[in-house]
Motif scaffolding. Structure first.
Motif, short mmCIF file in Angstrom:
data_model
loop_
_atom_site.label_atom_id
_atom_site.label_comp_id
_atom_site.label_asym_id
_atom_site.label_seq_id
_atom_site.Cartn_x
_atom_site.Cartn_y
_atom_site.Cartn_z
N TRP A 139 0.84 -1.20 0.00
CA TRP A 139 0.00 0.00 0.00
C TRP A 139 0.87 1.25 0.00
N TRP A 140 1.93 1.24 0.80
CA TRP A 140 2.83 2.39 0.85
C TRP A 140 3.53 2.59 -0.49
N ILE A 141 3.96 1.50 -1.10
CA ILE A 141 4.63 1.61 -2.40
C ILE A 141 3.68 2.20 -3.43
N ARG A 142 2.46 1.68 -3.47
CA ARG A 142 1.47 2.15 -4.44
C ARG A 142 1.01 3.57 -4.14
N SER A 144 2.59 6.03 -2.34
CA SER A 144 3.53 7.14 -2.29
C SER A 144 4.94 6.80 -2.74
N ILE A 145 5.49 5.66 -2.32
CA ILE A 145 6.92 5.40 -2.53
C ILE A 145 7.28 5.35 -4.00
N GLN A 146 6.54 4.55 -4.79
CA GLN A 146 6.91 4.36 -6.19
C GLN A 146 6.84 5.66 -6.98
N GLU A 147 5.79 6.42 -6.79
CA GLU A 147 5.65 7.69 -7.51
C GLU A 147 6.79 8.64 -7.15
N THR A 148 7.14 8.71 -5.87
CA THR A 148 8.23 9.57 -5.43
C THR A 148 9.54 9.15 -6.06
N VAL A 149 9.86 7.86 -5.98
CA VAL A 149 11.12 7.34 -6.53
C VAL A 149 11.18 7.58 -8.04
N ASP A 150 10.10 7.30 -8.74
CA ASP A 150 10.09 7.49 -10.19
C ASP A 150 10.37 8.94 -10.58
N ALA A 151 9.75 9.86 -9.86
CA ALA A 151 9.95 11.28 -10.17
C ALA A 151 11.37 11.72 -9.86
N LEU A 152 11.93 11.26 -8.76
CA LEU A 152 13.30 11.62 -8.42
C LEU A 152 14.29 11.08 -9.45
N VAL A 153 14.12 9.84 -9.85
CA VAL A 153 15.01 9.23 -10.85
C VAL A 153 14.86 9.95 -12.19
N ALA A 154 13.65 10.30 -12.56
CA ALA A 154 13.43 10.99 -13.83
C ALA A 154 14.15 12.33 -13.87
N HIS A 155 14.24 12.99 -12.71
CA HIS A 155 14.98 14.26 -12.65
C HIS A 155 16.49 14.03 -12.71
N VAL A 174 10.70 11.58 3.46
CA VAL A 174 9.86 12.72 3.84
C VAL A 174 8.67 12.86 2.90
N LEU A 175 8.86 12.57 1.62
CA LEU A 175 7.74 12.63 0.69
C LEU A 175 6.81 11.44 0.84
N THR A 176 7.37 10.29 1.24
CA THR A 176 6.54 9.11 1.48
C THR A 176 5.60 9.34 2.65
N ILE A 177 6.15 9.75 3.79
CA ILE A 177 5.33 9.87 5.00
C ILE A 177 4.34 11.04 4.88
N THR A 178 4.76 12.15 4.32
CA THR A 178 3.82 13.25 4.16
C THR A 178 2.77 12.90 3.12
N GLY A 179 3.17 12.13 2.10
CA GLY A 179 2.20 11.73 1.08
C GLY A 179 1.09 10.88 1.64
N LEU A 251 4.71 9.73 14.04
CA LEU A 251 4.89 9.06 12.76
C LEU A 251 5.61 9.94 11.74
N LEU A 252 5.30 11.24 11.76
CA LEU A 252 5.97 12.15 10.83
C LEU A 252 7.44 12.31 11.19
N ALA A 253 7.75 12.37 12.49
CA ALA A 253 9.14 12.51 12.92
C ALA A 253 9.94 11.27 12.55
N ALA A 254 9.38 10.09 12.87
CA ALA A 254 10.09 8.85 12.57
C ALA A 254 10.19 8.63 11.07
N GLY A 255 9.12 8.93 10.35
CA GLY A 255 9.09 8.67 8.92
C GLY A 255 10.00 9.57 8.10
N SER A 256 10.20 10.80 8.57
CA SER A 256 11.00 11.75 7.78
C SER A 256 12.45 11.80 8.22
#
Length: 415
Positions: A139-142, A144-155, A174-179, A251-256
């Protein structure tokens, strides 16, 4: 998200995620010696020593971290795997908080499940546990994680060079947990900056909590506003706003603030060993063992603490009630009584339980998410950046920090 510009302000990321900067100074971010030889000597001398980890480590200063400073209490530090594991296993003797926790009194980590014990901790952890199981990592990958990683790699991909700590590792968690909280990308770094003041975090999440009470969605705040918890008398109630804010802050502190350092440690270990990196690129089944070995060999948070609830003779030392017991899990993870050649980074070593995510009832809630972030992120680099290697003309990365350890800049070339 865009493929032509960085997702986050790089200068601000560097300010907030540089271990040696002012943001990390309170926990020894600028500490540069390798502490492991001294910790090994201390571990060999005795399983448990009187004193804090920094007081026992030459060159360290009076820094703060979990269980510190507590200047009016006696302090002890466990160094062997057996002693550290025994602390984690007995959560009644070694409590996560010195005092009873009232989650409705105020919002903050001290009112969160991190500080709770016993049945209270089990009730509150159960509210969010379903979102943090191994199966839920998808669920996390779908989400937030995958979209974040794809965009970072594309840049990064067209640039032929990058600094992976800032351009990549710091951004993913930080983008995963806030997402998954439904916080917009443009506010992600505001959340990171706000961790020093819980009221600033509340200012960001309070409107989202109010909105999800009116219309729940598919995010963590919606899980919290719909959650029900029973009190000690068995009376069931929905979480109050302070209870939800405490969850959010924790959760935000630990996640980011954690996985980015561990991802940087793992990447540095691989990049400094090109033959190992090549083996992982060729056989992706080696990626997870490489991550687990990095967690053992160089955990980003090498110490946590517990409060002693009664007098006890513990591994040869008398520890009085009210003392703080520090768990030097970094030293424990290199205990030669448990691992052969423990100071070597070896991705082929037999897998055994490690203490990098803690243990017992308080074992890290987000450990499966952290692993998913690292597997997805590092895997994407190997998929998309051919001939990935350290930049020979730049200063090589090294490991720094005391109570939070990580890599310095990771300059790479590819293509």
């Amino acid at each position: 998200m865009t493929e032509t510009a960085p997702l986050l302000d790089v200068d601000r990321v560097r300010e907030l995620f540089d271990l040696r900067g002012a943001y990390m100074a309170h926990n020894g971010g600028g500490f540069s010696p390798d502490p492991y030889p001294l910790w090994a000597a201390l571990r060999e001398q005795a399983p448990v020593h009187e004193g804090t980890l920094h007081a026992l480590t030459e060159g360290a200063e009076d820094w703060t971290f979990q269980g510190l400073p507590e200047r009016d209490r006696p302090h002890f530090t466990a160094f062997t795997y057996a002693a550290c594991n025994d602390v984690y296993k007995d959560s009644e003797l070694f409590a996560s908080s010195a005092n009873a926790v009232d989650p409705t009194a105020s919002a903050g980590v001290e009112s969160s499940m991190l500080s709770m014990g016993g049945a209270q901790h089990r009730r509150y952890r159960a509210l969010v546990q379903p979102r943090f199981t191994p199966k839920a990592a998808e669920w996390w990958i779908r989400k937030s994680i995958q979209e974040t990683v794809d965009a970072l790699v594309a840049h990064i991909r067209p640039l032929k060079r990058a600094e992976l700590n800032v351009d990549f590792c710091a951004a993913i968690p930080v983008l995963t947990i806030t997402g998954v909280f439904g916080i917009p990308v443009e506010q992600a770094l505001d959340v990171r900056a706000a961790m020093a003041n819980p009221m600033d975090v509340i200012t960001i999440v309070a409107p989202l909590v109010a909105a999800r009470r009116e219309e729940p969605g598919d995010d963590l705040i919606s899980v919290l506003v719909q959650a029900e918890v029973a009190d000690e008398d068995g009376v069931v109630h929905r979480l109050t706003d302070p209870e939800i804010y405490s969850f959010c802050i924790l959760l935000l502190a630990a996640g980011s603030g954690t996985t980015w350092k561990q991802m940087g440690i793992t990447l540095t270990a691989l990049l400094q060993r090109p033959e190992v990196l090549a083996a992982v690129r060729e056989d992706r089944s080696l990626l997870r063992p490489a991550i687990e070995e990095a967690l053992r060999w160089q955990p980003t948070d090498p110490m946590f603490s517990r409060f002693v609830t009664r007098d006890v003779d513990f591994h040869g030392v008398h520890v009085p009630k009210g003392a703080v017991m520090h768990i030097a899990l970094g030293a424990a993870n290199r205990d030669p009584a448990r691992w052969e050649r423990p100071d070597e980074f070896d991705i082929h070593r037999p897998v055994k339980p490690i203490l990098s995510f803690g243990g017992g009832p308080h074992i890290c809630l987000g450990m499966h998410v952290a692993r998913a972030e690292m597997v997805t992120g590092i895997g994407a680099l190997l998929d998309n950046l051919p001939n990935l290697r350290l930049d020979p003309d730049a200063e090589p990365p090294r490991y720094v920090g005391f109570y939070e350890r990580g890599a310095t800049a990771i300059p790479v070339l590819f293509g």
